[in-house]
Design a protein around this motif. Sequence first.
Motif, PDB file in Angstrom:
ATOM      1  N   ARG A 246      32.420 -72.201  -5.910  1.00 49.71           N
ATOM      2  CA  ARG A 246      32.180 -73.640  -6.086  1.00 49.71           C
ATOM      3  C   ARG A 246      32.906 -74.280  -4.961  1.00 49.71           C
ATOM      4  O   ARG A 246      32.439 -75.432  -4.371  1.00 49.71           O
ATOM      5  N   ALA A 247      34.199 -73.944  -4.516  1.00 46.63           N
ATOM      6  CA  ALA A 247      34.932 -74.616  -3.412  1.00 46.63           C
ATOM      7  C   ALA A 247      34.042 -74.396  -2.242  1.00 46.63           C
ATOM      8  O   ALA A 247      34.075 -75.236  -1.536  1.00 46.63           O
ATOM      9  N   SER A 248      33.354 -73.246  -2.054  1.00 43.66           N
ATOM     10  CA  SER A 248      32.647 -73.034  -0.888  1.00 43.66           C
ATOM     11  C   SER A 248      31.319 -73.732  -0.765  1.00 43.66           C
ATOM     12  O   SER A 248      31.233 -74.498   0.116  1.00 43.66           O
ATOM     13  N   VAL A 249      30.785 -73.951  -1.968  1.00 45.73           N
ATOM     14  CA  VAL A 249      29.553 -75.079  -1.984  1.00 45.73           C
ATOM     15  C   VAL A 249      30.111 -76.433  -1.740  1.00 45.73           C
ATOM     16  O   VAL A 249      29.333 -77.099  -0.870  1.00 45.73           O
ATOM     17  N   ARG A 250      31.095 -76.919  -2.491  1.00 44.15           N
ATOM     18  CA  ARG A 250      31.643 -78.058  -2.344  1.00 44.15           C
ATOM     19  C   ARG A 250      32.025 -78.408  -0.497  1.00 44.15           C
ATOM     20  O   ARG A 250      31.453 -79.485  -0.141  1.00 44.15           O
ATOM     21  N   ASP A 251      32.604 -77.581   0.060  1.00 47.15           N
ATOM     22  CA  ASP A 251      32.774 -77.474   1.396  1.00 47.15           C
ATOM     23  C   ASP A 251      31.605 -77.580   2.198  1.00 47.15           C
ATOM     24  O   ASP A 251      31.570 -78.395   3.362  1.00 47.15           O
ATOM     25  N   LEU A 252      30.683 -76.774   1.962  1.00 52.35           N
ATOM     26  CA  LEU A 252      29.312 -76.941   2.743  1.00 52.35           C
ATOM     27  C   LEU A 252      28.723 -78.253   2.649  1.00 52.35           C
ATOM     28  O   LEU A 252      28.257 -78.890   3.609  1.00 52.35           O
ATOM     29  N   PHE A 253      28.888 -78.807   1.485  1.00 55.57           N
ATOM     30  CA  PHE A 253      28.380 -80.140   1.268  1.00 55.57           C
ATOM     31  C   PHE A 253      29.310 -81.293   2.124  1.00 55.57           C
ATOM     32  O   PHE A 253      28.783 -82.003   2.810  1.00 55.57           O
ATOM     33  N   ASP A 254      30.374 -81.119   2.233  1.00 58.54           N
ATOM     34  CA  ASP A 254      31.434 -81.951   2.988  1.00 58.54           C
ATOM     35  C   ASP A 254      30.929 -81.697   4.329  1.00 58.54           C
ATOM     36  O   ASP A 254      30.991 -82.599   5.073  1.00 58.54           O
ATOM     37  N   VAL A 255      30.695 -80.614   5.108  1.00 55.55           N
ATOM     38  CA  VAL A 255      30.437 -80.329   6.365  1.00 55.55           C
ATOM     39  C   VAL A 255      28.993 -81.163   6.511  1.00 55.55           C
ATOM     40  O   VAL A 255      28.937 -81.827   7.533  1.00 55.55           O
ATOM     41  N   LEU A 256      27.944 -81.005   5.582  1.00 55.89           N
ATOM     42  CA  LEU A 256      26.741 -81.491   5.842  1.00 55.89           C
ATOM     43  C   LEU A 256      27.090 -83.033   5.865  1.00 55.89           C
ATOM     44  O   LEU A 256      26.134 -83.872   6.627  1.00 55.89           O
ATOM     45  N   ILE A 257      27.748 -83.698   4.934  1.00 55.04           N
ATOM     46  CA  ILE A 257      27.919 -85.229   4.660  1.00 55.04           C
ATOM     47  C   ILE A 257      28.661 -85.551   6.097  1.00 55.04           C
ATOM     48  O   ILE A 257      28.145 -86.831   6.507  1.00 55.04           O
ATOM     49  N   ASP A 258      29.721 -84.976   6.627  1.00 52.03           N
ATOM     50  CA  ASP A 258      30.214 -85.393   7.837  1.00 52.03           C
ATOM     51  C   ASP A 258      29.390 -85.349   8.901  1.00 52.03           C
ATOM     52  O   ASP A 258      29.377 -86.230   9.839  1.00 52.03           O
ATOM     53  N   ALA A 259      28.596 -84.382   8.994  1.00 52.40           N
ATOM     54  CA  ALA A 259      27.551 -84.048  10.293  1.00 52.40           C
ATOM     55  C   ALA A 259      26.523 -85.446  10.149  1.00 52.40           C
ATOM     56  O   ALA A 259      26.290 -86.043  11.133  1.00 52.40           O
ATOM     57  N   ALA A 260      25.970 -85.699   9.124  1.00 49.55           N
ATOM     58  CA  ALA A 260      25.088 -86.725   8.591  1.00 49.55           C
ATOM     59  C   ALA A 260      26.034 -87.933   9.184  1.00 49.55           C
ATOM     60  O   ALA A 260      25.171 -89.085   9.764  1.00 49.55           O
ATOM     61  N   ARG A 261      26.855 -88.354   8.676  1.00 47.02           N
ATOM     62  CA  ARG A 261      27.862 -89.494   8.999  1.00 47.02           C
ATOM     63  C   ARG A 261      28.009 -89.607  10.608  1.00 47.02           C
ATOM     64  O   ARG A 261      27.747 -90.806  11.008  1.00 47.02           O
ATOM     65  N   LEU A 262      28.506 -88.644  11.226  1.00 44.46           N
ATOM     66  CA  LEU A 262      28.677 -88.578  12.563  1.00 44.46           C
ATOM     67  C   LEU A 262      27.394 -88.842  13.391  1.00 44.46           C
ATOM     68  O   LEU A 262      27.330 -89.423  14.377  1.00 44.46           O
ATOM     69  N   LEU A 263      26.354 -88.309  12.986  1.00 42.71           N
ATOM     70  CA  LEU A 263      25.088 -88.624  13.457  1.00 42.71           C
ATOM     71  C   LEU A 263      24.323 -89.880  13.649  1.00 42.71           C
ATOM     72  O   LEU A 263      23.952 -90.443  14.412  1.00 42.71           O
ATOM     73  N   GLY A 264      24.713 -90.510  12.140  1.00 43.82           N
ATOM     74  CA  GLY A 264      24.136 -91.762  12.193  1.00 43.82           C
ATOM     75  C   GLY A 264      24.967 -92.836  12.835  1.00 43.82           C
ATOM     76  O   GLY A 264      24.579 -93.820  13.132  1.00 43.82           O
ATOM     77  N   ARG A 265      26.111 -92.573  12.865  1.00 36.10           N
ATOM     78  CA  ARG A 265      27.126 -93.428  13.697  1.00 36.10           C
ATOM     79  C   ARG A 265      26.905 -93.259  15.181  1.00 36.10           C
ATOM     80  O   ARG A 265      26.961 -94.371  15.934  1.00 36.10           O
ATOM     81  N   HIS A 266      26.626 -92.149  15.736  1.00 33.71           N
ATOM     82  CA  HIS A 266      26.377 -91.972  17.319  1.00 33.71           C
ATOM     83  C   HIS A 266      25.223 -91.346  17.712  1.00 33.71           C
ATOM     84  O   HIS A 266      25.289 -90.868  18.924  1.00 33.71           O
ATOM     85  N   TRP A 267      24.303 -91.747  16.973  1.00 30.84           N
ATOM     86  CA  TRP A 267      23.112 -91.116  17.617  1.00 30.84           C
ATOM     87  C   TRP A 267      22.616 -91.583  18.816  1.00 30.84           C
ATOM     88  O   TRP A 267      21.996 -90.573  19.544  1.00 30.84           O
ATOM     89  N   PRO A 268      22.645 -92.759  19.045  1.00 35.99           N
ATOM     90  CA  PRO A 268      22.136 -93.217  20.551  1.00 35.99           C
ATOM     91  C   PRO A 268      22.953 -92.481  21.773  1.00 35.99           C
ATOM     92  O   PRO A 268      22.160 -92.022  22.675  1.00 35.99           O
ATOM     93  N   VAL A 269      24.094 -92.470  21.649  1.00 33.43           N
ATOM     94  CA  VAL A 269      24.938 -91.902  22.617  1.00 33.43           C
ATOM     95  C   VAL A 269      24.696 -90.225  22.662  1.00 33.43           C
ATOM     96  O   VAL A 269      24.348 -89.601  23.698  1.00 33.43           O
ATOM     97  N   LEU A 270      24.531 -89.595  21.676  1.00 38.84           N
ATOM     98  CA  LEU A 270      24.542 -88.230  21.292  1.00 38.84           C
ATOM     99  C   LEU A 270      22.976 -87.833  21.877  1.00 38.84           C
ATOM    100  O   LEU A 270      22.875 -86.985  22.728  1.00 38.84           O
ATOM    101  N   LEU A 271      21.923 -88.602  21.564  1.00 44.59           N
ATOM    102  CA  LEU A 271      20.615 -88.485  22.191  1.00 44.59           C
ATOM    103  C   LEU A 271      20.591 -88.564  23.762  1.00 44.59           C
ATOM    104  O   LEU A 271      19.963 -87.791  24.403  1.00 44.59           O
ATOM    105  N   SER A 272      21.379 -89.570  24.185  1.00 43.28           N
ATOM    106  CA  SER A 272      21.294 -90.014  25.584  1.00 43.28           C
ATOM    107  C   SER A 272      21.958 -88.587  26.362  1.00 43.28           C
ATOM    108  O   SER A 272      21.605 -88.193  27.237  1.00 43.28           O
TER     109      SER A 272
END
Length: 106
Positions: free
Chosen positions: A8-34
């Motif tokens: 359960r802890a491993s699955v929760r950590d996996l979802f935390d990583v995916l949520i953080d990645a989506a948050r970072l991508l949503g916040r910085h996508w124009p610069v990351l794409l450039s």
Amino acid sequence: MAQEQGLRASVRDLFDVLIDAARLLGRHWPVLLSIALLGVAARGAAHWGAVTASDHVGWLGLLLLTLVPLGYLLPVIAMLHLCGRDLPALSAMRERHPEDATSGRD
């Protein structure tokens, strides 16, 4: 029971990583794409230059061909540097390990 909690802890950590990645991508996508597009352009230019130079001087084309992977490596490093400021674990680690006064490094 302990194994189930570990899973359960491993699955929760996996979802935390995916949520953080989506948050970072949503916040910085124009610069990351450039940055990514500039990296692809640099890689293409290095590859084109290597092919063109190899028509005239073989060893120069080979030398320029070694620059092609930098078109992937340098943008990834720039993207990690950009997103690193918004990662809470990395910020906490920087606070725990301040810069050394003698060497100027963490």
